[in-house]
Design a protein around this motif. Sequence first.
Motif, PDB file in Angstrom:
ATOM      1  N   PHE A 269       0.830  -1.203   0.000  1.00  0.00           N
ATOM      2  CA  PHE A 269       0.000   0.000   0.000  1.00  0.00           C
ATOM      3  C   PHE A 269       0.868   1.258   0.000  1.00  0.00           C
ATOM      4  O   PHE A 269       0.613   2.217  -0.741  1.00  0.00           O
ATOM      5  N   LEU A 270       1.910   1.238   0.814  1.00  0.00           N
ATOM      6  CA  LEU A 270       2.786   2.405   0.890  1.00  0.00           C
ATOM      7  C   LEU A 270       3.537   2.640  -0.425  1.00  0.00           C
ATOM      8  O   LEU A 270       3.677   3.783  -0.869  1.00  0.00           O
ATOM      9  N   SER A 271       3.989   1.573  -1.052  1.00  0.00           N
ATOM     10  CA  SER A 271       4.775   1.719  -2.275  1.00  0.00           C
ATOM     11  C   SER A 271       3.913   1.914  -3.516  1.00  0.00           C
ATOM     12  O   SER A 271       4.227   2.745  -4.372  1.00  0.00           O
ATOM     13  N   ASP A 272       2.786   1.194  -3.607  1.00  0.00           N
ATOM     14  CA  ASP A 272       1.997   1.208  -4.832  1.00  0.00           C
ATOM     15  C   ASP A 272       0.904   2.265  -4.846  1.00  0.00           C
ATOM     16  O   ASP A 272       0.527   2.761  -5.912  1.00  0.00           O
ATOM     17  N   VAL A 273       0.359   2.631  -3.674  1.00  0.00           N
ATOM     18  CA  VAL A 273      -0.735   3.608  -3.612  1.00  0.00           C
ATOM     19  C   VAL A 273      -0.229   4.980  -3.188  1.00  0.00           C
ATOM     20  O   VAL A 273      -0.474   5.976  -3.874  1.00  0.00           O
ATOM     21  N   LEU A 274       0.463   5.034  -2.062  1.00  0.00           N
ATOM     22  CA  LEU A 274       0.962   6.332  -1.597  1.00  0.00           C
ATOM     23  C   LEU A 274       2.225   6.761  -2.319  1.00  0.00           C
ATOM     24  O   LEU A 274       2.558   7.950  -2.332  1.00  0.00           O
ATOM     25  N   GLY A 275       2.937   5.820  -2.914  1.00  0.00           N
ATOM     26  CA  GLY A 275       4.130   6.147  -3.678  1.00  0.00           C
ATOM     27  C   GLY A 275       5.251   6.747  -2.855  1.00  0.00           C
ATOM     28  O   GLY A 275       5.988   7.621  -3.351  1.00  0.00           O
ATOM     29  N   VAL A 276       5.420   6.289  -1.620  1.00  0.00           N
ATOM     30  CA  VAL A 276       6.496   6.823  -0.780  1.00  0.00           C
ATOM     31  C   VAL A 276       7.841   6.399  -1.355  1.00  0.00           C
ATOM     32  O   VAL A 276       7.970   5.359  -1.997  1.00  0.00           O
ATOM     33  N   LYS A 277       8.850   7.214  -1.111  1.00  0.00           N
ATOM     34  CA  LYS A 277      10.162   6.955  -1.695  1.00  0.00           C
ATOM     35  C   LYS A 277      10.841   5.737  -1.081  1.00  0.00           C
ATOM     36  O   LYS A 277      11.551   5.000  -1.758  1.00  0.00           O
ATOM     37  N   ASN A 278      10.674   5.561   0.207  1.00  0.00           N
ATOM     38  CA  ASN A 278      11.316   4.445   0.898  1.00  0.00           C
ATOM     39  C   ASN A 278      10.267   3.695   1.728  1.00  0.00           C
ATOM     40  O   ASN A 278      10.023   4.042   2.881  1.00  0.00           O
ATOM     41  N   PRO A 279       9.614   2.674   1.147  1.00  0.00           N
ATOM     42  CA  PRO A 279       8.564   1.963   1.881  1.00  0.00           C
ATOM     43  C   PRO A 279       9.050   1.333   3.184  1.00  0.00           C
ATOM     44  O   PRO A 279       8.282   1.249   4.152  1.00  0.00           O
ATOM     45  N   ASP A 280      10.318   0.873   3.227  1.00  0.00           N
ATOM     46  CA  ASP A 280      10.844   0.265   4.454  1.00  0.00           C
ATOM     47  C   ASP A 280      10.789   1.247   5.613  1.00  0.00           C
ATOM     48  O   ASP A 280      10.278   0.938   6.700  1.00  0.00           O
ATOM     49  N   ASP A 281      11.316   2.455   5.389  1.00  0.00           N
ATOM     50  CA  ASP A 281      11.349   3.453   6.454  1.00  0.00           C
ATOM     51  C   ASP A 281       9.942   3.930   6.813  1.00  0.00           C
ATOM     52  O   ASP A 281       9.631   4.161   7.987  1.00  0.00           O
ATOM     53  N   SER A 282       9.099   4.102   5.802  1.00  0.00           N
ATOM     54  CA  SER A 282       7.729   4.557   6.056  1.00  0.00           C
ATOM     55  C   SER A 282       6.955   3.532   6.868  1.00  0.00           C
ATOM     56  O   SER A 282       6.203   3.885   7.793  1.00  0.00           O
ATOM     57  N   LEU A 283       7.132   2.263   6.537  1.00  0.00           N
ATOM     58  CA  LEU A 283       6.462   1.218   7.302  1.00  0.00           C
ATOM     59  C   LEU A 283       6.960   1.198   8.740  1.00  0.00           C
ATOM     60  O   LEU A 283       6.173   1.018   9.683  1.00  0.00           O
ATOM     61  N   LEU A 284       8.253   1.400   8.933  1.00  0.00           N
ATOM     62  CA  LEU A 284       8.808   1.425  10.283  1.00  0.00           C
ATOM     63  C   LEU A 284       8.209   2.568  11.091  1.00  0.00           C
ATOM     64  O   LEU A 284       7.857   2.407  12.264  1.00  0.00           O
ATOM     65  N   ILE A 285       8.043   3.731  10.474  1.00  0.00           N
ATOM     66  CA  ILE A 285       7.440   4.881  11.177  1.00  0.00           C
ATOM     67  C   ILE A 285       6.024   4.547  11.623  1.00  0.00           C
ATOM     68  O   ILE A 285       5.639   4.785  12.778  1.00  0.00           O
ATOM     69  N   LEU A 286       5.230   3.986  10.716  1.00  0.00           N
ATOM     70  CA  LEU A 286       3.847   3.634  11.065  1.00  0.00           C
ATOM     71  C   LEU A 286       3.805   2.581  12.160  1.00  0.00           C
ATOM     72  O   LEU A 286       2.971   2.649  13.076  1.00  0.00           O
ATOM     73  N   ILE A 287       4.686   1.610  12.084  1.00  0.00           N
ATOM     74  CA  ILE A 287       4.695   0.550  13.094  1.00  0.00           C
ATOM     75  C   ILE A 287       5.088   1.100  14.461  1.00  0.00           C
ATOM     76  O   ILE A 287       4.512   0.729  15.490  1.00  0.00           O
ATOM     77  N   LEU A 288       6.049   2.017  14.494  1.00  0.00           N
ATOM     78  CA  LEU A 288       6.449   2.603  15.776  1.00  0.00           C
ATOM     79  C   LEU A 288       5.315   3.427  16.385  1.00  0.00           C
ATOM     80  O   LEU A 288       5.078   3.380  17.601  1.00  0.00           O
ATOM     81  N   ILE A 289       4.601   4.191  15.537  1.00  0.00           N
ATOM     82  CA  ILE A 289       3.430   4.925  16.036  1.00  0.00           C
ATOM     83  C   ILE A 289       2.398   3.951  16.589  1.00  0.00           C
ATOM     84  O   ILE A 289       1.837   4.133  17.682  1.00  0.00           O
ATOM     85  N   TYR A 290       2.143   2.928  15.826  1.00  0.00           N
ATOM     86  CA  TYR A 290       1.185   1.884  16.208  1.00  0.00           C
ATOM     87  C   TYR A 290       1.575   1.231  17.533  1.00  0.00           C
ATOM     88  O   TYR A 290       0.730   0.988  18.402  1.00  0.00           O
ATOM     89  N   LEU A 291       2.871   0.984  17.698  1.00  0.00           N
ATOM     90  CA  LEU A 291       3.327   0.280  18.887  1.00  0.00           C
ATOM     91  C   LEU A 291       3.280   1.145  20.140  1.00  0.00           C
ATOM     92  O   LEU A 291       2.998   0.646  21.226  1.00  0.00           O
ATOM     93  N   VAL A 292       3.550   2.431  19.992  1.00  0.00           N
ATOM     94  CA  VAL A 292       3.425   3.333  21.143  1.00  0.00           C
ATOM     95  C   VAL A 292       1.979   3.351  21.627  1.00  0.00           C
ATOM     96  O   VAL A 292       1.692   3.242  22.828  1.00  0.00           O
ATOM     97  N   ALA A 293       1.049   3.469  20.675  1.00  0.00           N
ATOM     98  CA  ALA A 293      -0.369   3.453  21.038  1.00  0.00           C
ATOM     99  C   ALA A 293      -0.770   2.103  21.612  1.00  0.00           C
ATOM    100  O   ALA A 293      -1.532   2.024  22.585  1.00  0.00           O
ATOM    101  N   CYS A 294      -0.237   1.047  21.039  1.00  0.00           N
ATOM    102  CA  CYS A 294      -0.546  -0.306  21.497  1.00  0.00           C
ATOM    103  C   CYS A 294      -0.051  -0.530  22.924  1.00  0.00           C
ATOM    104  O   CYS A 294      -0.755  -1.106  23.764  1.00  0.00           O
ATOM    105  N   GLY A 295       1.144  -0.061  23.210  1.00  0.00           N
ATOM    106  CA  GLY A 295       1.689  -0.207  24.547  1.00  0.00           C
ATOM    107  C   GLY A 295       0.880   0.532  25.603  1.00  0.00           C
ATOM    108  O   GLY A 295       0.825   0.116  26.766  1.00  0.00           O
TER     109      GLY A 295
END
Length: 424
Positions: A269-295
């Motif tokens: 989704f990040l690479s094909d729809v949003l077209g972010v330059k670096n999907p790896d880093d973008s996914l990591l950012i979203l996961i870290l946000i998700y994990l802070v909220a999850c914790g």
Amino acid sequence: MATLDPANASRGMAESLPKAALPQSSQPAPVSRAWLWHFALAWFGFWLLVMLPGQFMVAKISATVSPENKVGVASFLIAETAIVILLSVPVIGVLCDRTSSRFARRRSWVLAGFATAAVPFALVGLQTNWVIIALLVAVVALGEAAVLVALSAMIADQVPVNQHGRASAAMGVPQVLALAAGMVLVTMLVTSVPGSWALIGGLGLLCSLPFLLRFNEPPATVVSGNRASLRHAITLPRPSGYPGYYWAMASRVLIHAGNLVGTTYLFFFLSDVLGVKNPDDSLLILILIYLVACGFTSWLGGVLSDRWGRRRIFIALAAGLQGAAALLLAAMPTWDASMVAAVLLGLGFGMFLSVDQALVTDLLPNPETLGRDLGLVNTAQHIPIAPIVGWLVLSVAGYRSLYLVAAVIMLAGGLAVYRIKNVR
């Protein structure tokens, strides 16, 4: 006229009640904080092996070995894992309940499971043929099934009802931490495909050892090996006798499936729809946000559900928050919306993790078949709904439709929990 055996009648009545209704004398002694911390560390190792492939590593290796068919290969590997677990967990549950070992029945299966999962896991990254990868992944899934059965059964074996929420949090919170720490490791520190698979496989095995080696398992009554007892061990609980158990199973299946429908394809989704330059880093950012909220909600949910004696409201709220996250991405597929959705998803999933296992454990039908009955629930959540739905929806529609379907599935799971009548 047949006479009623008082012993059989009282036993049947006890089995029809959730554990919370049984006398306190039948409950295990409270477990220590050290037990809970070491138990959580073992689950951390397990979740490293389970979460990272589904969230990132399978997508990455699929894009590496078969870039022209990455969605198909990733969907197959995820579905294969689910099917192997689905088929093996009930069998392992029966065997685990009937195992007699000097090392203790649950710990024997946990250790064997970790070894079976971690070694082939470490070899996956060295492969360039997706067929060989699929064979190794099948063996990994078999080991994961053994760990899932035996380690989760320890809650029912060794933890009293008034600590089920805390033990559920010790099982669920490490899932969040493992995803966060693992993503940092495989996207920032060890970024090569071979190195990342080897690292996670080794860490997964090492994290289990402190708990397995430090804490003794209390002796269990060994079920006799006669044909009647074996038939009892493989006979499923009656839906008419234990409807709450099956509604809890349905709720877990739906909420897990909806969450996976939304998160499994997030990298694409990040690479094909949003077209972010670096999907790896973008996914990591979203996961870290998700994990802070999850914790934020993970440990709190387990403690409050123990204190208030309520489970259903927490599961329903968890489903609603996750459904809202999926609806937001369906309505506004943007980077800003993705960050807000990560917060909502994290809040909901953290609450779900900390309470759902406690709910299921409260509803187990029979103390003689704890491993099997927990195994059935844990197996059911691995029904490959997510990869099938993902593949079907993305074959005929787009990501907006995918997230709309994910929301509907999760909200249905939240409604299902209110069909349970014998747990608040």
